[in-house]
Design an enzyme around this catalytic site. Sequence first.
Site, PDB file in Angstrom:
ATOM      1  CG  ASN A  88      -1.821  -1.193   1.300  1.00 50.59           C
ATOM      2  OD1 ASN A  88      -2.335  -1.646   0.277  1.00 50.59           O
ATOM      3  ND2 ASN A  88      -2.032  -1.727   2.491  1.00 50.59           N
ATOM      4  CG  HIS A 101       4.883  -2.055   5.136  1.00 47.34           C
ATOM      5  ND1 HIS A 101       4.778  -0.707   5.401  1.00 47.34           N
ATOM      6  CD2 HIS A 101       3.625  -2.532   5.132  1.00 47.34           C
ATOM      7  CE1 HIS A 101       3.510  -0.394   5.563  1.00 47.34           C
ATOM      8  NE2 HIS A 101       2.774  -1.483   5.393  1.00 47.34           N
TER       9      HIS A 101
END
Length: 136
Positions: A88, A101
């Site tokens: 995201n 991440h």
Amino acid sequence: MKKVGCIFCRIAKGDIPSKTIYEDDEFRVILDLSPATKGHALILPKNHYENIYELDEESAAKIFVLAKDLSMKMKGKLKCEGLNIVQNNGEIAGQTVFHFHMHIIPRYKDDGQHIGWKQGKPTEDELEDVRKTIIG
Ligand code: 5GP
Ligand code: ZN
């Protein structure tokens, strides 16, 4: 490159303990504290990049190789039947921790999760407009 106050910087550098499943000089892979499914893992670069726009190309390439290795491990060890890779960028896209991440989410029969989107119905012209905007 570490950002003061960034929780994932502190986890990645080992200042805060985590359930680490892989580590090298540049990355740490940890189990998500609120996993979607058993084995839900996060690939964290040790350097601070807020999102994919800031990530350098060499790290980007290495992250996908790491994702591939972890996927094989999840398949072999956890016997997952499928796997989602989610990443995201930006609040609107669901990013809640602003240190890049990548989520590796093993999937199992009847795991109760649904990762998806509502399908659009663009016209041929609309699709062509978008295509031209992107490549132009
Ligand atoms: P995002 O929504 O930014 O893509 O994902 C952030 C993820 O980090 C979430 O799945 C959340 O559960 C996980 N998370 C947030 N804080 C921590 C933490 O302190 N430790 C671990 N292991 N995971 C965390
Ligand atoms: Zn950070």
